[in-house]
Each structure stands twice: as C-alpha cells, then as structure tokens.
Design an enzyme around this catalytic site. Structure first.
Site, PDB file in Angstrom:
ATOM      1  N   SER A 246       3.642   1.512  -2.224  1.00  0.00           N
ATOM      2  CA  SER A 246       3.765   2.963  -2.142  1.00  0.00           C
ATOM      3  C   SER A 246       4.558   3.582  -3.279  1.00  0.00           C
ATOM      4  CB  SER A 246       4.378   3.345  -0.804  1.00  0.00           C
ATOM      5  OG  SER A 246       5.658   2.790  -0.687  1.00  0.00           O
TER       6      SER A 246
ATOM      7  N   HIS B 219       0.061   2.785   4.237  1.00  0.00           N
ATOM      8  CA  HIS B 219      -0.288   3.860   3.301  1.00  0.00           C
ATOM      9  C   HIS B 219      -1.787   3.933   3.040  1.00  0.00           C
ATOM     10  CE1 HIS B 219       3.387   5.845   2.021  1.00  0.00           C
ATOM     11  NE2 HIS B 219       4.001   4.692   2.170  1.00  0.00           N
TER      12      HIS B 219
ATOM     13  N   LYS C 208       1.869   8.137   9.644  1.00  0.00           N
ATOM     14  CA  LYS C 208       1.461   8.669   8.331  1.00  0.00           C
ATOM     15  C   LYS C 208       0.128   9.410   8.499  1.00  0.00           C
ATOM     16  CE  LYS C 208       4.437   5.758   5.597  1.00  0.00           C
ATOM     17  NZ  LYS C 208       4.837   4.354   5.756  1.00  0.00           N
TER      18      LYS C 208
HETATM   19  C1  LIG Z   1       6.017   3.594   6.298  1.00  0.00           C
HETATM   20  C2  LIG Z   1       5.851   2.115   6.219  1.00  0.00           C
HETATM   21  C3  LIG Z   1       6.339   1.274   7.219  1.00  0.00           C
HETATM   22  C4  LIG Z   1       7.131   1.793   8.378  1.00  0.00           C
HETATM   23  O1  LIG Z   1       6.310   2.461   9.265  1.00  0.00           O
HETATM   24  P1  LIG Z   1       7.009   3.310  10.467  1.00  0.00           P
HETATM   25  O2  LIG Z   1       5.917   3.427  11.468  1.00  0.00           O
HETATM   26  O3  LIG Z   1       7.424   4.603   9.868  1.00  0.00           O
HETATM   27  O4  LIG Z   1       8.143   2.498  10.937  1.00  0.00           O
HETATM   28  C5  LIG Z   1       6.079  -0.069   7.118  1.00  0.00           C
HETATM   29  N1  LIG Z   1       5.405  -0.586   6.067  1.00  0.00           N
HETATM   30  C6  LIG Z   1       4.950   0.197   5.065  1.00  0.00           C
HETATM   31  C7  LIG Z   1       4.217  -0.409   3.922  1.00  0.00           C
HETATM   32  C8  LIG Z   1       5.174   1.568   5.102  1.00  0.00           C
HETATM   33  O5  LIG Z   1       4.748   2.333   4.102  1.00  0.00           O
END
Ligand SMILES: *Cc1c(COP(=O)(O)O)cnc(C)c1O
Length: 400
Positions: free
Chosen positions: A188, A216, A247
C-alpha cells in the site's frame, strides 16, 4: 533512585515530537466521502479527500446505510457474546457465506478486523516443523501474526522472486514439513501489485501454500472486484485470502479469512482472536453484506475509479511530478525529503485538498512521499481541482 515511569513516557513522546513523527488526528465533522468537512475547532471547511481507503465510495452509500439500519432494527445493537457461546446470528453466517462466494472459496470466518484475522490465521495452522516465508514489506499485522506462530520464519526482499526461491530452498534444506508463502496483494505504500503468478508458480514447484492479504484490493481490483488473485489470473491457486470490510467493502470495520473448509473449520476451533473476542456487530454485518452485493456488480464504480486514477496520474506526470507507476488507485507522489513532503501536504491543505505525507520510518529514508488514493466517490471536478492544487502547490514550493 529508579526513574519515574511517567517521565520516561513523556521523554518518549518528546522524542517522537522532536523527530517530526508525531501523528495528530484531524477531526472530520462529516461522513467519509470524496469531499469531507474538517475542523471541529471552530473553523470548519470542505476539502477534497485523497487519503481514504474508500475506493468504491461505499462508505456513505445510501443503500449500505439503509441495510445497516435494518440490521440494527432486526438484530439489535450487539451480541454481548463470543460467536461460539451465543453470538452467531443468521446474519453472521450470511456474511461469511457471501464473502466465500464472492472470493470463490469454500467458506470464510469473520474477525473484528483484518489485523485480528492476520493475527489469528497462522498460529492454529502452522507449527514448529513448518515454515512461513514472508515478503519484507508485508503489513504489520502479518508480521505480528507470524511472530505469534511457532513456525520457522523466513523473509524475502519486497517482490524479489529470486530471493523467495532461495528461501523456499532453504526451508526445504531445513526440513520444513509444510511451507506457506505470505504476501500482501497490494503493497500500500507504493501501490504495487504482488507478482502472484510467480509466487504461485514457485509455491507449486516447492510445495508451498500461498496466502494473500488482499485488504487494498478486494472490491475494486480484478474481475468483479475479486481482488489481486483475480487480477493476476491465479484465483484458483491461492489457498488463503485475508481481507477487510474496512476499506472498499463499505469501510466500517471487520476482517475475514477465506479458504478451504478444513482451514476455516480449524480457525473456528483454534484461532484466538476469533474465540476470545466479541461477535461482530449486527449493523456492521448487515451493511457489509449489502456492500459486497453492490461491489460485485459495481463495474461502473470500478470504471470511474480507474479513469480518475488514469487522469490524476497523467495530470501530475505532465506537470512534472515524480510518481510511482502502478495499476492501483494508490498514486504516490515522490518528494524524497520528509520536510518537503510535510510542506507539500500543508500547501495542499491550504488549497482545499486533504492528503497524507509519509516519511521514515513508514517508508525508507529519502523516499518521503504524498500517497494519494483515488475513490469512486470523487467527481470529475474534484479530480480536476486536486490536479490544479498539486500544480499550484508544487510550483509554490519549487517541486516542479
Ligand atoms: C488495512 C490493512 C490491514 C488491517 O485491516 P483492518 O481491518 O483495518 O484491521 C491488514 N493488512 C493490510 C495489507 C491492510 O492494508
């Protein structure tokens, strides 16, 4: 005399501040969206938002909100129980089945967050005789999850497939019983997609399972938004997918593991963040079910997102900005120096564009950047406004 505990903590805070790494949370007074209202200290204003993970723009979607309200009315506010005692509603199974169907897996299991999913996925499945081979840029939650597991750990440099092969050979020489390659689907900070074709080829050649954290990507990349395995044509070859509902898929909160039936069944028996944590809030489950339903059919939103990304990249590149090239809606604008990245973020803020600057230790020294993210919630005018603001701020600061 022993130093006072609070003094030590104050010292650490002062150091964070002195290093320019202190994070201040800005107060938003509106819903999440392409435009948001910021302020909260009296002066409120509207800004164009380029730093949410709201890729499909579902966080404020009226149908998602309506579904969450129905979930609240029908299933109540909370369960006040873990899943296995008296916390599993039909709604939870409906969401798990929906995720599994969407991602072409046998089943899925919900967690309070993907951070928990990654924290709880390795330890029940792999033991001391096994090996986990992990990309060096993997998300913090994968790193922590692997640490909690007794399997032997191997690391390869980000995206370096030769080094991955070396680590697989090394694990074989060490006599690993089972091997797992763990990678983010999208890295990301850079917006790069993992080389899943080669990862799956190597997995097959060396007899390793493949796990992809697709936070992502799920919802907006690949056919019907099925994520990086679909985008790279390997969705039948990835054994374990972890993802988030925080997300693209509505943006509320919650994580999941999608995999074959025995893997999901064992996680339900043994995964600690699942067993020892409260059941998923019904309203969030109901809203997420709707978000997935919309995401699957949202080719229009994905098209809009892709065209915003293309236009924004082209606009900034033509103006002379240095970008990292990629195929995701994450578009990092390279400024190299931390101070410049901060100054640029402030200059954009003054011009009504909300962005986030990233610098060491989040990215390597000398690689400071502003990471922008496109969203289907942005209008064409918003994107044009943001490009103009970048050009104006970039000229003012001598970046271009
Ligand atoms: C955002 C993200 C997480 C965490 O996800 P949440 O549901 O917000 O805890 C884990 N791994 C990656 C690659 C992320 O981008």
């Amino acid at each position: 005399m022993a130093p006072k505990f609070e003094d030590r903590i104050q010292g650490l805070l002062a150091q964070i501040e002195a290093d320019g790494l202190y994070k201040r949370e800005r107060l938003i007074t509106s819903q999440q969206g392409g435009k948001i209202r910021v302020g909260g200290t009296g002066v409120e204003r509207e800004v164009v938002n380029l730093c949410a993970n709201n890729y499909l723009g579902l966080a404020g979607h009226p149908e998602v909100i309506a579904a969450a309200k129905r979930g609240l009315d029908e299933f109540g506010f909370g369960m006040a129980s873990v899943r296995f005692i008296c916390g599993t509603q039909t709604l939870h199974r409906q969401l798990e089945r929906g995720i599994a169907r969407y991602l072409n897996k046998d089943d899925a299991i919900l967690f309070a967050a993907c951070f928990d999913a990654n924290g709880g996925v390795f330890e029940p499945l792999f033991e001391a005789e096994d090996a986990i081979i992990s990309d060096s840029l993997n998300h913090a939650s994968i790193i922590d999850g692997v640490r909690l597991c007794k399997a032997k750990r191997y690391r390869f440099a980000n995206g370096d497939m030769n080094e991955l092969e070396d680590r697989l050979k090394e694990a074989n020489r060490d006599g690993a019983r089972f091997k797992l390659i763990a990678t983010d689907g999208v890295f990301s900070m850079d917006g790069y997609v993992a080389n899943l074709q080669t990862i799956c080829d190597l997995g097959e050649r060396y007899g390793a399972l493949v796990m992809v954290d697709d936070c992502h990507a799920t919802g907006h990349l690949g056919e019907a938004g099925r994520g990086t395995p679909a985008l790279t044509g390997v969705d039948q070859r990835v054994d374990i997918v972890t993802g988030t509902l925080g997300k693209s898929l509505g943006g509320a909160m919650g994580g999941f593991v999608a995999a074959s039936q025995p893997i999901v069944d064992l996680l339900r028996q043994r995964s600690r963040p699942y067993l020892f944590s409260n059941s998923f809030a019904p309203a969030v489950a109901a809203g997420s079910i709707k978000a997935i339903e919309i995401a699957e059919k949202a080719d229009d939103r994905r098209q809009n997102l892709a065209s915003h990304a293309q236009r924004f990249r082209a606009g900034l590149q033509t103006a002379g900005f240095e970008l990292l090239l990629g195929e995701t809606p994450i578009i990092p604008v390279m400024l190299h120096e931390a101070r410049l990245a901060q100054a640029m973020a402030a200059a954009l803020d003054e011009r009504g564009v909300y962005v986030a600057g990233f610098f060491y230790p989040v990215v390597p020294k000398g690689k400071a950047r502003i990471r922008t993210q496109m969203s289907a919630a942005l209008t064409d005018e918003d994107v044009g406004f943001a490009i103009d603001a970048f050009i104006d701020a970039g000229k003012a600061l001598g970046v271009i």
